[in-house]
Design an enzyme around this catalytic site. Structure first.
Site: not given
Length: 269
Positions: A49-50, A88, A118, A120, A187
């Site tokens: 999602d960056s 993501d 993925k 978080e 991270e």
């Protein structure tokens, strides 16, 4: 002459089996051409999602939508054939409930054909991870510095500088692993904590700003190619393509203005 066997994509169980073995290579990609460049060299391509910041110029990942992730995920799948593609889940697409997470994860996988999603979060997301994995959706976890939570973390701050916080981070990783994730991104944590997490879980850890002793590493492709102006300390620039592109564009602009481009070789007679 026998036909050449089709290339088989790397799967979640194959990644899980790499614990303690040859380090796993992972990079982000958001387009078909970049995915094609990465594919021969990496085991995992993450459609992160960056892309909200790298491609769309957003100030953070918060504004990224599921539709954006699917669009870029489809492009990366078309550009690759070997690496496992992980996508993501964007902010707001999974936190409400396991049911919401399943619907969106199933949509992402169904519309892209990717190998996993993925998400978080540590212990608080373990029930959701278990809900997804029990229903056939491979999940990559993500602990430590979680960019979608920077508003509550107070920014992009290294985690684990206070050893009193280590127990919580370790529990996050253990709970994600026990919930059924096949790997976990670690991270932005201090090196010693990353090492402890890697030792504590039976699934591969993928480090970013963590430790060389993680089971693999991931970077944002644009950062390691020198295409971004400011990068975190943990990024190593393996090329300076941004400077090269700037020179090329300046040379093109000069050639247009002095009419040396297009030349004889660039026009049709």
């Amino acid at each position: 002459m026998s036909a050449q066997a089709p290339v088989r994509r790397i799967t979640a169980p194959q990644i899980a089996a790499r614990k303690g073995g040859t380090p796993i290579v992972a990079l982000t990609a958001y387009s078909a051409p970049m995915a094609a460049l990465i594919d021969p060299h990496a085991e995992i391509i993450l459609v992160g999602d960056s892309l909200g910041m790298v491609v769309h110029g957003l100030p953070s990942t918060i504004g990224v939508t599921t539709e954006m992730m699917i669009l870029h995920g489809q492009a990366v799948m078309r550009g690759s054939s070997r690496a496992m593609v992980v996508i993501d889940m964007p902010f707001g697409s999974y936190e409400e409930s396991p049911g919401q997470a399943f619907r969106n994860a199933a949509r992402i996988m169904g519309e892209t054909g990717c190998g996993a999603v993925k998400l978080e979060g540590g212990s608080r997301m373990a029930p959701t991870i278990r809900f997804l994995t029990e229903r056939g959706i491979p999940v990559m976890g993500h602990v430590g510095l979680t960019p979608q939570a920077t508003h509550t973390l107070g920014g992009f701050k290294t985690q684990g500088r206070d050893t009193d916080s280590w127990a919580g981070h370790l529990q996050d990783a253990v709970d994600v692993a026990e919930a059924g994730a096949f790997s976990i991104v670690v991270e932005g944590v201090v090196e010693a904590l990353a090492d402890r997490i890697t030792e504590a879980v039976a699934l591969p850890t993928i480090g970013i700003g963590a430790s060389a002793r993680c089971d693999g590493q991931i970077l944002v492709l644009d950062d390691m190619l020198g295409l971004t102006a400011r990068v975190p300390r943990f990024v190593c620039s393996f090329a300076e393509l941004g400077a090269a592109a700037d020179r090329a564009i300046a040379d093109y602009a000069a050639a247009v203005r002095d009419r040396s481009f297009p030349g004889d070789d660039n026009v049709y007679r």
